[in-house]
Design a protein around this motif. Structure first.
Motif: not given
Length: 323
Positions: A271, A296, A299-301
């Motif tokens: 993130y 946040i 929204d970790m990718t």
């Protein structure tokens, strides 16, 4: 004894010698009137007062009746008014009690739903062992009453301990497999950690489509339960993580900072951290900080760390500073 003559007009006594009444002046009839006549005149005068008294009495009785009626009407009106007020007040109290009961019931129902959500969140975290699911479960548990948090928090702690033990079973010699098990000759001579950080940096540069190569790279290894934001009320990452920061010009605007965890299969979850913390709510509003950190983390990718960027990674690996 002197004989008297009585006036036929007013009944007053006069002497026989009087021609006119000494009282009213009316002419006197000659001759002595009888006592019966005098009595008749007197009685007539007395009888005139009796009808007047009856009329007055009737009026008084009528007034009393009217007064009694008015009093009764006033009393009845007051009683009716008081009765209406009492009924209205009782209805208000009943309505208020009913509303309070509904609110209490609704509040209990909402809390029961929150308890069930917390249990489901912990179960999901056990199934996926995902850092996002673990953090989400922690957030839900924090909203419960203190007395209800203990058991679920302990379950979550057992899970994070289990994950930590699983991570410890991997040998230190295989640390390079966090990104890719193969080591390019371009990166030979560097430690596994340096190779990993260089590859991750280049993968992030490509992911954000930056057109520059970093001039400085800073890395910090985080222990388990690292805070997403550097504030006490922040959500945490239960497993070990790495915070990597690199810059194009050593300015805040030109700096990118990420925190990532390894999936141990050549990919990472990361993130993007804020560049600054100037908002006053970071220090004054714990709930807002918790919400921001959760957003946040949500929204970790996930990205794969390839070896195809090793030529570029070899150019920056010497710039890495490990804290």
């Amino acid at each position: 004894m002197t004989q008297k003559s009585y006036c036929n007009n007013c009944g007053s006594s006069n002497t026989l010698e009087d021609s006119f009444c000494s009282e009213c002046g009316a002419p006197l009839n000659q001759g002595k009137p009888t006592k019966g006549e005098a009595k008749t005149i007197t009685n007539r005068r007395v009888n005139h007062s009796k009808p007047i008294k009856k009329i007055i009495g009737s009026i008084c009785v009528g007034l009393l009746v009217v007064a009694a009626g008015v009093t009764a009407v006033v009393i009845y009106h007051n009683e009716q008014t008081q009765s209406k007020k009492t009924t209205a007040h009782e209805k208000f109290l009943s309505s208020q009690a009913s509303q309070e009961k509904k609110q209490s019931s609704s509040s209990l129902s909402d809390y029961k739903k929150l308890q069930n959500l917390a249990i489901d969140s912990v179960d999901k975290a056990y199934n996926t062992k995902s850092s996002a699911d673990i953090s989400s479960a922690q957030d839900v548990i924090s909203k419960l009453k203190k007395s209800d948090q203990a058991a679920l928090s302990q379950r979550l702690k057992n899970l994070t301990d289990q994950i930590s033990k699983e991570n410890e079973t991997t040998s230190s010699s295989s640390s390079s497999s966090k990104t890719n098990p193969q080591t390019s000759s371009l990166l030979s001579g560097y430690s596994d950690d340096q190779i990993e950080f260089a590859r991750v940096t280049e993968a992030i540069v490509v992911y954000y489509k930056y057109t520059y190569q970093p001039i400085s790279i800073s890395v910090t290894k985080n222990e388990a339960n690292h805070q997403v934001l550097p504030f006490d009320s922040s959500i945490v990452i239960p497993q070990e993580s790495v915070t990597l920061s690199f810059s194009s010009d050593n300015t805040m605007a030109g700096t990118t900072t990420i925190t990532y965890t390894s999936n141990h299969n050549g990919s990472i979850n990361f993130y993007h951290e804020p560049n600054h913390y100037q908002d006053d709510r970071y220090l004054s509003d714990p709930d807002w900080v918790r919400q921001q950190s959760q957003e946040i983390l949500n929204d970790m990718t996930t990205i794969v760390i390839p070896t195809s960027f090793d030529d570029k990674a070899s150019l920056i690996i010497s710039k890495i500073q490990i804290n």
